[in-house]
Design an enzyme around this catalytic site. Structure first.
Site, PDB file in Angstrom:
ATOM      1  N   THR A  21      -5.504  34.499  32.276  1.00 11.46           N
ATOM      2  CA  THR A  21      -4.033  34.494  32.310  1.00 11.46           C
ATOM      3  C   THR A  21      -3.480  33.083  32.507  1.00 11.46           C
ATOM      4  O   THR A  21      -2.364  32.915  32.970  1.00 11.46           O
ATOM      5  CB  THR A  21      -3.520  35.407  33.454  1.00 11.46           C
ATOM      6  OG1 THR A  21      -4.113  34.940  34.679  1.00 11.46           O
ATOM      7  CG2 THR A  21      -3.852  36.862  33.216  1.00 11.46           C
ATOM      8  N   THR A  68       0.416  32.029  31.385  1.00 19.36           N
ATOM      9  CA  THR A  68       1.273  33.199  31.083  1.00 19.36           C
ATOM     10  C   THR A  68       2.752  32.890  31.315  1.00 19.36           C
ATOM     11  O   THR A  68       3.600  33.254  30.499  1.00 19.36           O
ATOM     12  CB  THR A  68       0.876  34.416  31.943  1.00 19.36           C
ATOM     13  OG1 THR A  68       0.652  33.974  33.282  1.00 19.36           O
ATOM     14  CG2 THR A  68      -0.365  35.100  31.404  1.00 19.36           C
TER      15      THR A  68
HETATM   16  N1  ADP Z   1      -2.613  40.745  34.105  1.00 17.49           N
HETATM   17  C1  ADP Z   1      -1.442  40.891  33.485  1.00 17.49           C
HETATM   18  N2  ADP Z   1      -1.221  41.949  32.663  1.00 17.49           N
HETATM   19  C2  ADP Z   1      -0.042  42.102  32.026  1.00 17.49           C
HETATM   20  N3  ADP Z   1       1.000  41.255  32.156  1.00 17.49           N
HETATM   21  C3  ADP Z   1       0.849  40.189  32.978  1.00 17.49           C
HETATM   22  C4  ADP Z   1      -0.375  39.939  33.676  1.00 17.49           C
HETATM   23  N4  ADP Z   1      -0.242  38.789  34.384  1.00 17.49           N
HETATM   24  C5  ADP Z   1       0.991  38.344  34.129  1.00 17.49           C
HETATM   25  N5  ADP Z   1       1.663  39.176  33.300  1.00 17.49           N
HETATM   26  C6  ADP Z   1       3.002  38.996  32.765  1.00 17.49           C
HETATM   27  O1  ADP Z   1       3.062  37.665  32.238  1.00 17.49           O
HETATM   28  C7  ADP Z   1       4.357  37.106  32.422  1.00 17.49           C
HETATM   29  C8  ADP Z   1       4.215  35.825  33.231  1.00 17.49           C
HETATM   30  O2  ADP Z   1       4.104  36.187  34.597  1.00 17.49           O
HETATM   31  P1  ADP Z   1       3.259  35.461  35.709  1.00 17.49           P
HETATM   32  O3  ADP Z   1       1.825  35.439  35.324  1.00 17.49           O
HETATM   33  O4  ADP Z   1       3.618  36.158  36.967  1.00 17.49           O
HETATM   34  O5  ADP Z   1       3.858  34.007  35.665  1.00 17.49           O
HETATM   35  P2  ADP Z   1       3.298  32.658  36.274  1.00 17.49           P
HETATM   36  O6  ADP Z   1       2.277  32.152  35.307  1.00 17.49           O
HETATM   37  O7  ADP Z   1       4.525  31.816  36.358  1.00 17.49           O
HETATM   38  O8  ADP Z   1       2.716  32.994  37.610  1.00 17.49           O
HETATM   39  C9  ADP Z   1       5.178  38.211  33.100  1.00 17.49           C
HETATM   40  O9  ADP Z   1       5.822  38.983  32.113  1.00 17.49           O
HETATM   41  C10 ADP Z   1       4.126  39.029  33.819  1.00 17.49           C
HETATM   42  O10 ADP Z   1       4.579  40.333  34.102  1.00 17.49           O
HETATM   43  C1  LIG Z   2       1.223  21.256  32.685  1.00 21.98           C
HETATM   44  C2  LIG Z   2       1.317  22.598  33.301  1.00 21.98           C
HETATM   45  N1  LIG Z   2       2.495  23.209  33.369  1.00 21.98           N
HETATM   46  C3  LIG Z   2       2.591  24.425  33.934  1.00 21.98           C
HETATM   47  C4  LIG Z   2       1.481  25.057  34.447  1.00 21.98           C
HETATM   48  C5  LIG Z   2       1.592  26.395  35.097  1.00 21.98           C
HETATM   49  O1  LIG Z   2       1.468  27.313  34.124  1.00 21.98           O
HETATM   50  P1  LIG Z   2       1.559  28.879  34.354  1.00 21.98           P
HETATM   51  O2  LIG Z   2       2.089  29.467  33.120  1.00 21.98           O
HETATM   52  O3  LIG Z   2       2.277  29.185  35.607  1.00 21.98           O
HETATM   53  O4  LIG Z   2       0.045  29.226  34.444  1.00 21.98           O
HETATM   54  P2  LIG Z   2      -1.023  28.931  35.559  1.00 21.98           P
HETATM   55  O5  LIG Z   2      -1.176  27.531  35.933  1.00 21.98           O
HETATM   56  O6  LIG Z   2      -0.483  29.696  36.687  1.00 21.98           O
HETATM   57  O7  LIG Z   2      -2.269  29.452  34.947  1.00 21.98           O
HETATM   58  C6  LIG Z   2       0.262  24.407  34.339  1.00 21.98           C
HETATM   59  N2  LIG Z   2      -0.870  24.971  34.810  1.00 21.98           N
HETATM   60  N3  LIG Z   2       0.186  23.163  33.777  1.00 21.98           N
END
Ligand code: ADP
Ligand SMILES: Cc1ncc(COP(=O)(O)OP(=O)(O)O)c(N)n1
Length: 269
Positions: free
Chosen positions: A208, A211
């Site tokens: 992920t 995401t």
């Molecule tokens: N394991 C997963 N399965 C389905 N949807 C996911 C999963 N992880 C994140 N998402 C979705 O991906 C999007 C990004 O969310 P999130 O991962 O919480 O963001 P961030 O990378 O900022 O922490 C949201 O719509 C979230 O609900």
């Molecule tokens: C350069 C850079 N920008 C943003 C992020 C954070 O990305 P994100 O979508 O929140 O995913 P994760 O880091 O949580 O996997 C990043 N890693 N690098």
């Protein structure tokens, strides 16, 4: 032919799964011409962040003017902004060039724990940038830091979304990716008037990385095409869900999502 155009103001992820790279891939996949202002270079792969190298402030400002003086992005997103100084300059450019369709992904910490926004920059984000947002898209830990409240329940997520709008954003999406207690990955949108709930089943995967970037970039692309906010959030959710579900299996730890997946699925329908 009208070409929808979007700008990302964010950090570079050398591994290609998050940051500028995820944003530009997402724009392209959704048929939107992408531009970038790079705020920092990160040395990063699927195992984590090995280094963070902010761009000199003058370099960020010059990139902002290069875009604003010539090009007309219809929607703009911010990701990793790193410092209060960069946030200040981005806020000036957003006002100067009337970049009104602004999506703020308040990137603070990478999944592995590396700091992508300095602690002292959080107040600058709240004071200077948040009031310019068409929509802000925090995950739960980010929403807690922005609002100063703890968030466990759905009611508390709704309250946090409402509070972010009271703080000046025109809308807020609190993402549910981090709440592994439910089988659904549900995001709460407050559009200033009402709540909307956008959900897909949670995918059981370690892949992920990026995401949040991908989701906010897809929202930005859809807004750049002239779509309304709810539709943009719904399409972004479908895009990121397909990207997570059809993971690429790249790298040794937390792999990137599959930015091709949404388009490929539509092509075979
Ligand atoms: N394991 C997963 N399965 C389905 N949807 C996911 C999963 N992880 C994140 N998402 C979705 O991906 C999007 C990004 O969310 P999130 O991962 O919480 O963001 P961030 O990378 O900022 O922490 C949201 O719509 C979230 O609900
Ligand atoms: C350069 C850079 N920008 C943003 C992020 C954070 O990305 P994100 O979508 O929140 O995913 P994760 O880091 O949580 O996997 C990043 N890693 N690098």
């Amino acid at each position: 032919m009208h070409i929808p155009q979007a700008l990302t103001i964010a950090g570079s992820d050398s591994g290609g799964g998050a940051g500028i790279q995820a944003d530009l891939k997402t724009f392209q996949e959704l048929g939107v011409y992408g531009m970038s202002v790079i705020t920092a270079i990160t040395a990063q792969n699927t195992a984590g962040v090995q280094g963070v190298y902010p761009i000199e402030l003058e370099g960020v400002v010059t990139q902002l003017h290069s875009i604003g003086d010539d090009l007309q992005p219809a929607a703009i997103k911010t990701g990793m902004l790193f410092s209060a100084d960069i946030i200040h300059e981005v806020a000036i450019a957003v006002r100067q060039y009337q970049w009104n369709t602004l999506v703020i992904d308040p990137v603070m910490v990478a999944k592995g724990g590396s700091v992508l926004l300095q602690q002292q920059a959080i107040q600058a984000l709240i004071r200077e940038l948040l009031p310019l947002a068409a929509v802000i898209t925090p995950n739960v830990p980010e929403a807690e830091l922005l609002t100063g409240s703890t968030i466990h329940t759905l009611k508390e997520r709704e309250q946090a979304a409402r509070q972010l709008v009271q703080m000046g954003a025109r809308a807020a999406v609190i993402k549910g990716g981090h709440d592994t207690s439910t089988p659904q990955a549900m995001d709460v949108l407050f559009d200033g008037k009402q709540f909307h709930y956008v959900e897909y089943p949670r995918v059981d995967t370690p892949h992920t990385h990026g995401t949040g970037c991908t989701y906010s970039a897809a929202m930005t692309a859809e807004l750049a095409k002239g779509n309304g906010l709810l539709q943009a959030v719904q399409t972004a959710k479908a895009f990121v869900h397909a990207a997570i579900e059809d993971g690429l299996g790249i790298g040794s730890v937390h792999g990137p999502t599959n930015h091709f997946a949404y388009r490929q699925r539509r092509a075979v329908r």
